[in-house]
Design a protein around this motif. Structure first.
Motif, PDB file in Angstrom:
ATOM      1  N   ALA A   1     -14.836   9.013   9.215  1.00 20.50           N
ATOM      2  CA  ALA A   1     -13.429   8.643   9.347  1.00 20.50           C
ATOM      3  C   ALA A   1     -12.595   9.455   8.366  1.00 20.50           C
ATOM      4  CB  ALA A   1     -13.231   7.155   9.070  1.00 20.50           C
ATOM      5  N   ALA A   2     -11.302   9.586   8.666  1.00 19.74           N
ATOM      6  CA  ALA A   2     -10.395  10.293   7.770  1.00 19.74           C
ATOM      7  C   ALA A   2      -9.017   9.661   7.850  1.00 19.74           C
ATOM      8  CB  ALA A   2     -10.329  11.771   8.114  1.00 19.74           C
ATOM      9  N   ILE A   3      -8.245   9.866   6.780  1.00 17.48           N
ATOM     10  CA  ILE A   3      -6.899   9.316   6.711  1.00 17.48           C
ATOM     11  C   ILE A   3      -5.989  10.370   6.085  1.00 17.48           C
ATOM     12  CG2 ILE A   3      -7.336   8.242   4.440  1.00 17.48           C
ATOM     13  CD1 ILE A   3      -5.616   5.845   5.457  1.00 17.48           C
ATOM     14  N   ASN A   4      -4.768  10.476   6.604  1.00 20.33           N
ATOM     15  CA  ASN A   4      -3.883  11.517   6.097  1.00 20.33           C
ATOM     16  C   ASN A   4      -3.276  11.088   4.758  1.00 20.33           C
ATOM     17  OD1 ASN A   4      -1.940   9.677   6.929  1.00 20.33           O
ATOM     18  ND2 ASN A   4      -0.615  11.226   7.836  1.00 20.33           N
ATOM     19  N   TRP A   5      -2.449  11.978   4.174  1.00 23.86           N
ATOM     20  CA  TRP A   5      -1.984  11.753   2.811  1.00 23.86           C
ATOM     21  C   TRP A   5      -1.190  10.458   2.659  1.00 23.86           C
ATOM     22  CZ3 TRP A   5       3.186  11.345   1.604  1.00 23.86           C
ATOM     23  CH2 TRP A   5       4.076  11.704   2.618  1.00 23.86           C
ATOM     24  N   SER A   6      -0.434  10.085   3.665  1.00 22.31           N
ATOM     25  CA  SER A   6       0.422   8.908   3.557  1.00 22.31           C
ATOM     26  C   SER A   6      -0.273   7.626   3.987  1.00 22.31           C
ATOM     27  CB  SER A   6       1.675   9.098   4.403  1.00 22.31           C
ATOM     28  OG  SER A   6       1.343   9.086   5.789  1.00 22.31           O
ATOM     29  N   GLY A   7      -1.403   7.773   4.670  1.00 20.64           N
ATOM     30  CA  GLY A   7      -2.065   6.609   5.242  1.00 20.64           C
ATOM     31  C   GLY A   7      -1.549   6.257   6.616  1.00 20.64           C
TER      32      GLY A   7
ATOM     33  N   ILE B   1     -10.514   2.785   7.907  1.00 17.58           N
ATOM     34  CA  ILE B   1     -10.235   3.508   6.670  1.00 17.58           C
ATOM     35  C   ILE B   1      -8.810   3.211   6.232  1.00 17.58           C
ATOM     36  CG2 ILE B   1      -9.513   5.606   7.891  1.00 17.58           C
ATOM     37  CD1 ILE B   1     -10.788   7.228   5.590  1.00 17.58           C
ATOM     38  N   SER B   2      -8.616   3.078   4.939  1.00 16.50           N
ATOM     39  CA  SER B   2      -7.285   2.833   4.391  1.00 16.50           C
ATOM     40  C   SER B   2      -7.211   3.446   2.998  1.00 16.50           C
ATOM     41  CB  SER B   2      -6.977   1.332   4.340  1.00 16.50           C
ATOM     42  OG  SER B   2      -7.905   0.656   3.496  1.00 16.50           O
ATOM     43  N   ARG B   3      -6.013   3.507   2.454  1.00 17.25           N
ATOM     44  CA  ARG B   3      -5.850   4.068   1.122  1.00 17.25           C
ATOM     45  C   ARG B   3      -4.732   3.362   0.381  1.00 17.25           C
ATOM     46  NH1 ARG B   3      -4.822  10.199   1.809  1.00 17.25           N
ATOM     47  NH2 ARG B   3      -4.568  10.158  -0.470  1.00 17.25           N
ATOM     48  N   ASP B   4      -4.835   3.374  -0.932  1.00 17.02           N
ATOM     49  CA  ASP B   4      -3.798   2.838  -1.805  1.00 17.02           C
ATOM     50  C   ASP B   4      -3.466   3.953  -2.792  1.00 17.02           C
ATOM     51  OD1 ASP B   4      -2.245   1.584  -3.723  1.00 17.02           O
ATOM     52  OD2 ASP B   4      -3.357  -0.280  -3.635  1.00 17.02           O
ATOM     53  N   ASN B   5      -2.392   4.664  -2.548  1.00 15.11           N
ATOM     54  CA  ASN B   5      -2.064   5.805  -3.394  1.00 15.11           C
ATOM     55  C   ASN B   5      -1.673   5.380  -4.806  1.00 15.11           C
ATOM     56  OD1 ASN B   5      -2.667   7.630  -1.396  1.00 15.11           O
ATOM     57  ND2 ASN B   5      -0.546   7.903  -0.736  1.00 15.11           N
ATOM     58  N   ALA B   6      -1.183   4.172  -4.964  1.00 15.74           N
ATOM     59  CA  ALA B   6      -0.841   3.684  -6.302  1.00 15.74           C
ATOM     60  C   ALA B   6      -2.094   3.474  -7.152  1.00 15.74           C
ATOM     61  CB  ALA B   6      -0.054   2.385  -6.207  1.00 15.74           C
TER      62      ALA B   6
END
Length: 122
Positions: free
Chosen positions: A49-55, A70-75
């Motif tokens: 899986a992949a996620i872009n820079w902003s999610g 897949i998810s992301r928390d940039n903070a």
């Protein structure tokens, strides 16, 4: 330079769930596309899986679509892989990866973690 550290792997029964985390060093985490790959014994490493820079955009391998998220928390400089309805064939070492490729989906990944083992028993 980005350093990646995975956590959250382990042993789970078929049908169970796990959440992998990947903590990234560096102040530019939000500029990178992030991904997860896996490698089972005797097999080549494969995309999960992949996620872009902003999610805001994600892609998945057909084998995990509908089961993994897949998810992301940039903070927090962290990317996650929520794995549900796990199957024995999901058993592998899971690697977190980062790409500074400006295209999407990313064509290549530049930084890799050490991996975390996921074992699914039948």
């Amino acid at each position: 330079q980005v350093q990646l550290a995975e956590s959250g792997g382990g042993l789970v029964q078929a049908g169970g769930s796990l959440r992998l985390s990947c903590a990234a060093s560096g102040r530019t985490f939000s500029r990178y596309a992030m991904g997860w790959f896996r490698q089972a014994p005797g097999k080549a490493r494969e995309f999960v899986a992949a996620i872009n820079w902003s999610g805001g955009d994600t892609v998945y391998a057909n084998s995990v679509k509908g089961r993994f998220s897949i998810s992301r928390d940039n903070a927090k400089n962290t990317v996650y892989l929520q794995m549900n309805s796990l199957k024995p064939e999901d058993t592998a070492v899971y690697y977190c990866t980062a790409s500074y490729d400006t295209t999407w989906p990313a064509r290549a990944y530049n930084y890799w973690g050490q991996g975390t083992q996921v074992t699914v028993s039948s």
